[in-house]
Design a protein around this motif. Structure first.
Motif, PDB file in Angstrom:
ATOM      1  N   ASN A 146       0.762  -0.996   0.084  1.00  0.00           N
ATOM      2  CA  ASN A 146       0.014   0.041   0.092  1.00  0.00           C
ATOM      3  C   ASN A 146       0.721   1.121  -0.172  1.00  0.00           C
ATOM      4  OD1 ASN A 146      -1.532   2.415   1.857  1.00  0.00           O
ATOM      5  ND2 ASN A 146      -2.968   1.204   0.641  1.00  0.00           N
ATOM      6  N   ALA A 147       1.861   1.455   0.803  1.00  0.00           N
ATOM      7  CA  ALA A 147       2.680   2.352   0.919  1.00  0.00           C
ATOM      8  C   ALA A 147       3.734   2.551  -0.481  1.00  0.00           C
ATOM      9  CB  ALA A 147       3.862   2.407   1.884  1.00  0.00           C
ATOM     10  N   MET A 148       3.927   1.672  -1.272  1.00  0.00           N
ATOM     11  CA  MET A 148       4.399   1.826  -2.557  1.00  0.00           C
ATOM     12  C   MET A 148       3.275   2.294  -3.499  1.00  0.00           C
ATOM     13  SD  MET A 148       4.827   0.681  -5.834  1.00  0.00           S
ATOM     14  CE  MET A 148       4.133  -0.942  -6.089  1.00  0.00           C
ATOM     15  N   LEU A 149       2.095   1.735  -3.383  1.00  0.00           N
ATOM     16  CA  LEU A 149       1.018   2.242  -4.329  1.00  0.00           C
ATOM     17  C   LEU A 149       0.768   3.423  -4.146  1.00  0.00           C
ATOM     18  CD1 LEU A 149      -1.033  -0.959  -4.355  1.00  0.00           C
ATOM     19  CD2 LEU A 149      -0.029  -0.055  -6.333  1.00  0.00           C
ATOM     20  N   MET A 150       0.673   3.913  -2.824  1.00  0.00           N
ATOM     21  CA  MET A 150       0.385   5.321  -2.685  1.00  0.00           C
ATOM     22  C   MET A 150       1.473   6.331  -3.109  1.00  0.00           C
ATOM     23  SD  MET A 150      -2.464   5.396  -1.212  1.00  0.00           S
ATOM     24  CE  MET A 150      -2.747   7.075  -0.395  1.00  0.00           C
ATOM     25  N   GLY A 151       2.573   6.089  -3.040  1.00  0.00           N
ATOM     26  CA  GLY A 151       3.612   7.053  -3.686  1.00  0.00           C
ATOM     27  C   GLY A 151       3.575   6.984  -5.045  1.00  0.00           C
ATOM     28  N   TYR A 152       3.276   5.735  -5.663  1.00  0.00           N
ATOM     29  CA  TYR A 152       2.954   5.978  -7.100  1.00  0.00           C
ATOM     30  C   TYR A 152       1.666   6.642  -7.546  1.00  0.00           C
ATOM     31  CZ  TYR A 152       1.784   3.821 -11.682  1.00  0.00           C
ATOM     32  OH  TYR A 152       1.360   3.675 -13.036  1.00  0.00           O
ATOM     33  N   ALA A 153       0.515   6.639  -6.816  1.00  0.00           N
ATOM     34  CA  ALA A 153      -0.428   7.648  -6.949  1.00  0.00           C
ATOM     35  C   ALA A 153       0.000   8.952  -7.055  1.00  0.00           C
ATOM     36  CB  ALA A 153      -1.463   7.173  -5.600  1.00  0.00           C
ATOM     37  N   GLU A 154       0.637   9.368  -5.804  1.00  0.00           N
ATOM     38  CA  GLU A 154       1.315  10.805  -5.737  1.00  0.00           C
ATOM     39  C   GLU A 154       2.020  11.371  -7.082  1.00  0.00           C
ATOM     40  OE1 GLU A 154       0.444  13.092  -3.542  1.00  0.00           O
ATOM     41  OE2 GLU A 154      -0.340  11.692  -1.972  1.00  0.00           O
ATOM     42  N   ASP A 169       0.947  16.171 -11.486  1.00  0.00           N
ATOM     43  CA  ASP A 169       0.873  17.357 -12.735  1.00  0.00           C
ATOM     44  C   ASP A 169      -0.525  17.233 -13.222  1.00  0.00           C
ATOM     45  OD1 ASP A 169       1.069  14.956 -14.089  1.00  0.00           O
ATOM     46  OD2 ASP A 169       2.587  15.643 -15.382  1.00  0.00           O
ATOM     47  N   ILE A 170      -1.770  16.924 -12.523  1.00  0.00           N
ATOM     48  CA  ILE A 170      -2.971  16.839 -13.087  1.00  0.00           C
ATOM     49  C   ILE A 170      -3.534  18.109 -12.417  1.00  0.00           C
ATOM     50  CG2 ILE A 170      -5.057  15.822 -13.366  1.00  0.00           C
ATOM     51  CD1 ILE A 170      -3.531  13.051 -13.130  1.00  0.00           C
ATOM     52  N   GLU A 171      -4.066  19.230 -13.104  1.00  0.00           N
ATOM     53  CA  GLU A 171      -4.647  20.136 -12.611  1.00  0.00           C
ATOM     54  C   GLU A 171      -6.159  20.069 -12.144  1.00  0.00           C
ATOM     55  OE1 GLU A 171      -2.949  23.035 -12.271  1.00  0.00           O
ATOM     56  OE2 GLU A 171      -1.183  22.267 -13.117  1.00  0.00           O
ATOM     57  N   ASP A 172      -6.553  20.734 -11.060  1.00  0.00           N
ATOM     58  CA  ASP A 172      -8.051  20.532 -10.850  1.00  0.00           C
ATOM     59  C   ASP A 172      -9.111  20.805 -12.229  1.00  0.00           C
ATOM     60  OD1 ASP A 172     -10.693  21.962  -9.799  1.00  0.00           O
ATOM     61  OD2 ASP A 172      -9.584  20.966  -8.210  1.00  0.00           O
ATOM     62  N   ALA A 173      -8.724  21.447 -12.968  1.00  0.00           N
ATOM     63  CA  ALA A 173      -9.869  21.737 -13.950  1.00  0.00           C
ATOM     64  C   ALA A 173      -9.744  20.573 -14.915  1.00  0.00           C
ATOM     65  CB  ALA A 173      -9.454  23.059 -14.840  1.00  0.00           C
ATOM     66  N   LEU A 228      -5.487   2.624 -10.168  1.00  0.00           N
ATOM     67  CA  LEU A 228      -4.128   3.362 -10.478  1.00  0.00           C
ATOM     68  C   LEU A 228      -3.814   3.217 -11.873  1.00  0.00           C
ATOM     69  CD1 LEU A 228      -2.047   3.415  -7.204  1.00  0.00           C
ATOM     70  CD2 LEU A 228      -3.765   5.502  -7.975  1.00  0.00           C
ATOM     71  N   GLY A 229      -3.992   1.837 -12.250  1.00  0.00           N
ATOM     72  CA  GLY A 229      -3.810   1.648 -13.608  1.00  0.00           C
ATOM     73  C   GLY A 229      -4.746   2.254 -14.493  1.00  0.00           C
ATOM     74  N   GLN A 230      -5.930   2.403 -14.155  1.00  0.00           N
ATOM     75  CA  GLN A 230      -7.077   3.187 -15.130  1.00  0.00           C
ATOM     76  C   GLN A 230      -6.129   4.847 -15.140  1.00  0.00           C
ATOM     77  OE1 GLN A 230     -10.640   2.973 -12.844  1.00  0.00           O
ATOM     78  NE2 GLN A 230     -11.008   0.962 -13.848  1.00  0.00           N
ATOM     79  N   LEU A 231      -5.945   5.420 -13.892  1.00  0.00           N
ATOM     80  CA  LEU A 231      -5.263   6.751 -13.992  1.00  0.00           C
ATOM     81  C   LEU A 231      -4.044   6.882 -14.997  1.00  0.00           C
ATOM     82  CD1 LEU A 231      -5.501   9.678 -12.694  1.00  0.00           C
ATOM     83  CD2 LEU A 231      -4.133   8.661 -10.833  1.00  0.00           C
ATOM     84  N   SER A 232      -3.241   5.862 -14.942  1.00  0.00           N
ATOM     85  CA  SER A 232      -2.234   5.652 -15.801  1.00  0.00           C
ATOM     86  C   SER A 232      -2.504   5.644 -17.047  1.00  0.00           C
ATOM     87  CB  SER A 232      -1.213   4.359 -15.565  1.00  0.00           C
ATOM     88  OG  SER A 232      -0.068   4.554 -16.335  1.00  0.00           O
ATOM     89  N   ALA A 233      -3.513   4.987 -17.477  1.00  0.00           N
ATOM     90  CA  ALA A 233      -4.043   4.942 -18.975  1.00  0.00           C
ATOM     91  C   ALA A 233      -4.768   6.304 -19.213  1.00  0.00           C
ATOM     92  CB  ALA A 233      -5.063   3.910 -19.096  1.00  0.00           C
ATOM     93  N   TRP A 234      -5.478   6.919 -18.487  1.00  0.00           N
ATOM     94  CA  TRP A 234      -6.047   8.132 -18.466  1.00  0.00           C
ATOM     95  C   TRP A 234      -5.041   9.289 -18.916  1.00  0.00           C
ATOM     96  CZ3 TRP A 234      -5.389  12.919 -16.475  1.00  0.00           C
ATOM     97  CH2 TRP A 234      -6.401  14.021 -16.607  1.00  0.00           C
ATOM     98  N   ARG A 235      -3.853   9.266 -18.150  1.00  0.00           N
ATOM     99  CA  ARG A 235      -2.630  10.128 -18.547  1.00  0.00           C
ATOM    100  C   ARG A 235      -2.189   9.921 -20.026  1.00  0.00           C
ATOM    101  NH1 ARG A 235       0.303  12.580 -14.532  1.00  0.00           N
ATOM    102  NH2 ARG A 235       2.154  12.086 -15.885  1.00  0.00           N
ATOM    103  N   GLY A 279      -1.739  12.162 -23.496  1.00  0.00           N
ATOM    104  CA  GLY A 279      -0.574  12.583 -24.091  1.00  0.00           C
ATOM    105  C   GLY A 279       0.410  12.795 -22.709  1.00  0.00           C
ATOM    106  N   GLN A 280       0.260  12.516 -21.640  1.00  0.00           N
ATOM    107  CA  GLN A 280       0.850  12.679 -20.574  1.00  0.00           C
ATOM    108  C   GLN A 280       1.832  11.348 -20.385  1.00  0.00           C
ATOM    109  OE1 GLN A 280      -2.528  13.891 -18.053  1.00  0.00           O
ATOM    110  NE2 GLN A 280      -0.955  15.002 -17.232  1.00  0.00           N
ATOM    111  N   PRO A 281       3.058  11.762 -19.930  1.00  0.00           N
ATOM    112  CA  PRO A 281       4.047  10.452 -19.854  1.00  0.00           C
ATOM    113  C   PRO A 281       3.802   9.450 -18.796  1.00  0.00           C
ATOM    114  CG  PRO A 281       5.129  12.519 -18.656  1.00  0.00           C
ATOM    115  CD  PRO A 281       3.770  12.708 -19.378  1.00  0.00           C
ATOM    116  N   ALA A 282       4.359   8.264 -19.248  1.00  0.00           N
ATOM    117  CA  ALA A 282       4.251   7.273 -18.113  1.00  0.00           C
ATOM    118  C   ALA A 282       4.844   7.668 -16.902  1.00  0.00           C
ATOM    119  CB  ALA A 282       4.599   5.999 -18.822  1.00  0.00           C
ATOM    120  N   MET A 283       4.625   7.347 -15.616  1.00  0.00           N
ATOM    121  CA  MET A 283       5.401   7.502 -14.302  1.00  0.00           C
ATOM    122  C   MET A 283       6.029   6.494 -13.888  1.00  0.00           C
ATOM    123  SD  MET A 283       4.595  10.843 -14.316  1.00  0.00           S
ATOM    124  CE  MET A 283       5.255  11.200 -12.948  1.00  0.00           C
ATOM    125  N   PHE A 284       5.774   5.025 -14.326  1.00  0.00           N
ATOM    126  CA  PHE A 284       6.366   3.766 -13.758  1.00  0.00           C
ATOM    127  C   PHE A 284       6.716   3.034 -14.792  1.00  0.00           C
ATOM    128  CE2 PHE A 284       5.554   0.045 -11.069  1.00  0.00           C
ATOM    129  CZ  PHE A 284       6.548   0.217  -9.920  1.00  0.00           C
TER     130      PHE A 284
END
Length: 161
Positions: free
Chosen positions: A9-17, A22-26, A145-152, A156-161
């Motif tokens: 969970n700690a590792m996944l929470m770091g990945y979430a951060e 860089d995702i703006e509120d809007a 978090l995989g869904q969030l990565s795919a959304w990014r 056109g945003q870069p992969a984070m992991f």
């Protein structure tokens, strides 16, 4: 108890951060394709699910009925930014519910964890409270978090992991 799950969970929470940094509120409710879960729903749903673990572990839940309606299993996602709390509020709840779930999991009584999972729909595959909490702290979090990565990537945003 649940020591291995707490490490995951700690590792996944770091990945979430990293994914969220860089995702703006809007942009939190932008759906790059129909039916895609966006950051607002994903983050709210993950906070709601972690709060479910808090409840299973005997803690007082931090989310309210409004969170259940917006982010629960049968919630309906919208592309309207105003339908969701602010980015800051969602991040705060996401962090707090997971921190509380980890705190309770770290000191959970093995006898309590061995009790029957009250969630009838998932009981066959996750028969105990410990199994359900393990899933909520790890697998469920990782899936979304995989869904969030795919959304990014769709944006056109870069992969984070």
């Amino acid at each position: 108890m649940l020591e291995t799950q707490l490490v995951s969970n700690a590792m996944l929470m770091g990945y979430a951060e990293m994914l969220l940094q860089d995702i703006e509120d809007a942009d939190f409710a932008v759906q790059p394709a129909p039916g895609i879960n966006h950051p607002a729903w994903i983050l709210g749903h993950l906070a709601y699910a972690a709060d479910g673990a808090v409840g299973l572990l005997g803690g007082e839940k931090l989310t309210d009925r409004d969170w259940s309606v917006k982010f629960g299993r049968d919630s309906k996602i919208t592309g309207e930014r105003s339908d969701y709390p602010s980015r800051d509020e969602m991040l705060k709840m996401f962090r707090e519910t997971h921190a509380r779930a980890r705190e309770l999991a770290a000191k959970a009584d093995p006898e309590h964890l061995a009790k029957t999972n009250p969630n009838e729909r998932l009981r066959e595959n996750l028969p105990t409270i410990g199994d359900m909490c393990s899933f909520l702290l790890t697998g469920h979090l990782g899936v979304h978090l995989g869904q969030l990565s795919a959304w990014r990537r769709m944006r056109g945003q870069p992969a984070m992991f």
